[in-house]
Write a protein that holds these residues in place. Sequence first.
Motif, short mmCIF file in Angstrom:
data_model
loop_
_atom_site.label_atom_id
_atom_site.label_comp_id
_atom_site.label_asym_id
_atom_site.label_seq_id
_atom_site.Cartn_x
_atom_site.Cartn_y
_atom_site.Cartn_z
N TYR A 143 0.88 -1.32 -0.16
CA TYR A 143 -0.10 0.14 -0.07
C TYR A 143 0.87 1.32 -0.17
CZ TYR A 143 -3.31 -3.60 1.81
OH TYR A 143 -3.91 -4.80 1.99
N ARG A 144 0.40 2.25 -0.48
CA ARG A 144 1.13 3.45 -0.73
C ARG A 144 -0.14 4.67 -0.50
NH1 ARG A 144 4.93 2.38 -3.58
NH2 ARG A 144 3.87 2.50 -5.66
N TRP A 145 -0.25 5.41 0.51
CA TRP A 145 -1.10 6.33 0.67
C TRP A 145 -0.55 7.85 0.61
CZ3 TRP A 145 -6.60 5.83 2.24
CH2 TRP A 145 -6.92 4.64 2.57
N SER A 146 -1.23 8.69 -0.04
CA SER A 146 -1.07 9.85 -0.32
C SER A 146 -2.27 11.00 -0.30
CB SER A 146 -0.14 10.05 -1.91
OG SER A 146 -1.24 9.69 -2.56
N ASP A 165 1.19 5.60 9.10
CA ASP A 165 2.12 4.79 8.36
C ASP A 165 1.44 4.73 7.00
OD1 ASP A 165 3.47 2.77 6.83
OD2 ASP A 165 3.65 1.63 9.04
N SER A 166 2.12 5.13 6.05
CA SER A 166 1.34 5.44 4.63
C SER A 166 1.79 4.03 3.82
CB SER A 166 2.22 6.46 3.84
OG SER A 166 3.35 6.34 3.63
N HIS A 167 2.13 2.95 4.54
CA HIS A 167 2.54 1.68 3.89
C HIS A 167 1.71 0.76 4.48
CE1 HIS A 167 5.16 3.59 1.16
NE2 HIS A 167 5.82 4.16 2.13
N VAL A 185 -5.11 5.85 -2.28
CA VAL A 185 -4.11 4.73 -2.00
C VAL A 185 -3.93 3.72 -3.21
CG1 VAL A 185 -6.10 3.09 -1.36
CG2 VAL A 185 -3.84 2.55 -0.32
N GLU A 186 -2.43 3.34 -3.66
CA GLU A 186 -2.09 2.75 -4.57
C GLU A 186 -1.96 1.33 -3.99
OE1 GLU A 186 1.66 2.25 -7.14
OE2 GLU A 186 1.14 4.18 -6.53
#
Length: 134
Positions: free
Chosen positions: A70-73, A85-87, A110-111
Motif C-alpha cells: 500500500y502507498r497512501w498519499s 504509516d502510509s504503507h 491509496v495505490e
Amino acid sequence: MPRSHSFMFVLLALGLGSAGCSAPNHQPVILAGPRPLGSPSTPGGLKFEEGTVIQLQLEVRDDDNDEIFYRWSQQPPNPAGTFSDSHIATPTWTVPTPPDDPNQAILLYVEVEDHNGGVLLGQSPNIYVLPKQQ
C-alpha cells in the motif's frame, strides 16, 4: 558438452524444464474504502475539524493470495495531513490546518499493488477541513 548436460539445455531452451505454466495474475480488488471509517456516504463530501485523527478504512482482496503493498498519499499535498504509516492498509490520518480556500477539497489516494503486475488506485470522497473550534 556431456550428453546429460546437452539434454538439460534443450529442455530448458524449450521451456520443458520449468515447473509448469504460470497462471495469469489477478489484479487486487478494493471491496471497501478508501474512506474514513464510519463516514456516511454524502454527495457533498466529508467535513472534519483540523487536528482530528481519522481511522481510514480499506478492504482489499487478491484472488491469487499475493502479498499486498500500500502507498497512501494526499492531494493537494499542502496543507499536509499526517498518515500514521502510509504503507499499511488502514492507517490513521491527522487532518491538517484548513487550506487558504475553504472550498478546496482534500482527496486521499491509496495505490494497491501485488508486485505481480496488479496495481490499482483508490480515491476517498472529498474531505473539507473545518477550523478548530476555540
